[in-house]
Design a protein around this motif. Structure first.
Motif, mmCIF file in Angstrom:
data_model
loop_
_atom_site.group_PDB
_atom_site.id
_atom_site.type_symbol
_atom_site.label_atom_id
_atom_site.label_comp_id
_atom_site.label_asym_id
_atom_site.label_seq_id
_atom_site.Cartn_x
_atom_site.Cartn_y
_atom_site.Cartn_z
ATOM 1 N N CYS A 1 0.834 -1.208 0.000
ATOM 2 C CA CYS A 1 0.000 0.000 0.000
ATOM 3 C C CYS A 1 0.862 1.248 0.000
ATOM 4 N N LEU A 2 1.919 1.249 0.803
ATOM 5 C CA LEU A 2 2.782 2.418 0.898
ATOM 6 C C LEU A 2 3.518 2.661 -0.418
ATOM 7 N N LYS A 3 4.045 1.596 -1.030
ATOM 8 C CA LYS A 3 4.736 1.746 -2.307
ATOM 9 C C LYS A 3 3.795 2.269 -3.381
ATOM 10 N N GLU A 4 2.561 1.764 -3.379
ATOM 11 C CA GLU A 4 1.575 2.223 -4.354
ATOM 12 C C GLU A 4 1.238 3.695 -4.119
ATOM 13 N N LEU A 5 1.199 4.088 -2.857
ATOM 14 C CA LEU A 5 0.906 5.474 -2.512
ATOM 15 C C LEU A 5 1.996 6.396 -3.049
ATOM 16 N N PHE A 6 3.255 6.014 -2.866
ATOM 17 C CA PHE A 6 4.353 6.817 -3.397
ATOM 18 C C PHE A 6 4.321 6.872 -4.924
ATOM 19 N N HIS A 7 3.934 5.770 -5.510
ATOM 20 C CA HIS A 7 3.837 5.734 -6.971
ATOM 21 C C HIS A 7 2.786 6.722 -7.471
ATOM 22 N N ARG A 8 1.677 6.835 -6.746
ATOM 23 C CA ARG A 8 0.578 7.707 -7.152
ATOM 24 C C ARG A 8 0.927 9.184 -7.022
ATOM 25 N N VAL A 9 1.897 9.521 -6.172
ATOM 26 C CA VAL A 9 2.261 10.929 -5.991
ATOM 27 C C VAL A 9 3.594 11.246 -6.655
ATOM 28 N N ALA A 10 4.067 10.373 -7.521
ATOM 29 C CA ALA A 10 5.381 10.560 -8.154
ATOM 30 C C ALA A 10 5.432 11.781 -9.066
ATOM 31 N N HIS A 11 4.277 12.293 -9.466
ATOM 32 C CA HIS A 11 4.249 13.421 -10.397
ATOM 33 C C HIS A 11 4.167 14.778 -9.702
ATOM 34 N N VAL A 12 4.058 14.797 -8.369
ATOM 35 C CA VAL A 12 3.845 16.075 -7.675
ATOM 36 C C VAL A 12 5.102 16.931 -7.713
ATOM 37 N N GLU A 13 4.930 18.248 -7.527
ATOM 38 C CA GLU A 13 6.056 19.161 -7.518
ATOM 39 C C GLU A 13 6.731 19.209 -6.149
#
Length: 278
Positions: A236-248
């Motif tokens: 879950c944590l890895k997926e969460l980081f993946h989902r925010v990989a595009h943020v500034e």
């Protein structure tokens, strides 16, 4: 009466340790004083803020007084920001789900918001709920909503936000020692996201417009050097980081730093800045 005012009423803190008879007398004095003040201000041209803090055990005999405050804020006076904090069990009246003057609403009720008909809060730009279960009707009735704050909310497992103007979402469970918060978030238009406090599982399904994210939460898992994070939480944590990989800009709390090493974070591409929260 033509000058915008703010009305703040707070139940005396020393009444909490009073005897029952004295507490009831103090409560009645507080209620009568508040109601008299509202009678005086009912014709005020503009009330920027009307706040009532009545954070004591719920009593049915005081329902009419709380109803009066809500009626004053929603129907009688031109209130821009309404804040109501009261004890467990109060049922938010149906007539209050139709109001066009409110711009900001803060509610702590320890109960459910259950509108029977459509909600019309067309002027609302900010909602803040604490200890409240609410339905999708509430958000659908706020077409101009820009900010949503949820503090220690329960029994909501899927948060789908389709409001095109909503730009800021705050989920804060830091004031509770309960971590049974499992939530799927679908919010394609939000640009700023904060997730704070204890939880069990957070999944971001669609946050394509996200620009800034603050992840300062804790899955409440006991972690030692020789004991890895449980597989479900790790995934879950890895997926969460993946989902925010595009943020500034990404800010991380201590727990996230502990379970996800800096070397792993460095693999995330296109992040403008990462900050570590002390």
């Amino acid at each position: 009466m033509s000058v915008p005012v703010s009305l703040d009423f707070q139940f005396p803190r020393d009444c909490y340790i009073s005897t029952r008879s004295k507490w009831e007398r103090d409560a009645l004095d507080y209620l009568n004083s508040t109601n008299w003040e509202l009678h005086y201000w009912r014709s005020c041209h503009k009330i920027k803020k009307f706040s009532v803090l009545y954070d004591i055990p719920y009593h049915e005999k005081f329902v009419k007084d709380i109803d009066l405050w809500v009626y004053f804020a929603s129907k009688l006076a031109n209130v821009e920001r309404f804040e109501l904090r009261c004890g467990d069990g109060y049922e938010f009246p149906q007539y209050a789900f139709t109001n066009t003057s409110w711009r900001k609403l803060v509610l702590q009720l320890f109960t459910s918001l259950n509108p029977l008909a459509n909600v019309n809060w067309s002027g609302m730009v900010s909602l803040s709920f604490r200890y409240i279960y609410w339905t999708e009707k509430v958000l659908s009735g706020c077409p101009n909503l820009e900010c949503l704050k949820l503090y220690h909310f329960v029994d909501v497992h899927c948060l789908e936000i389709s409001n095109a103007k909503l730009r800021k979402l705050i989920i804060d469970n830091s004031e509770s020692d309960e971590y049974d918060l499992s939530l799927d978030i679908l919010a394609p238009y939000i640009q700023n996201l904060k997730i704070l406090g204890l939880c069990r599982e957070i999944c971001l399904r669609n946050v394509a417009s996200l620009v800034n994210a603050v992840l300062d939460f804790d899955f409440d898992c006991f972690i030692e050097d020789k004991e890895p994070l449980p597989r479900k939480e790790s995934t879950c944590l890895k997926e969460l980081f993946h989902r925010v990989a595009h943020v500034e800009k990404l800010e991380l709390g201590p727990w996230c730093i502990q379970v996800y090493s800096y070397s792993s974070l460095s693999k995330i591409q296109n992040i403008f800045a990462i900050e570590f929260i002390a």
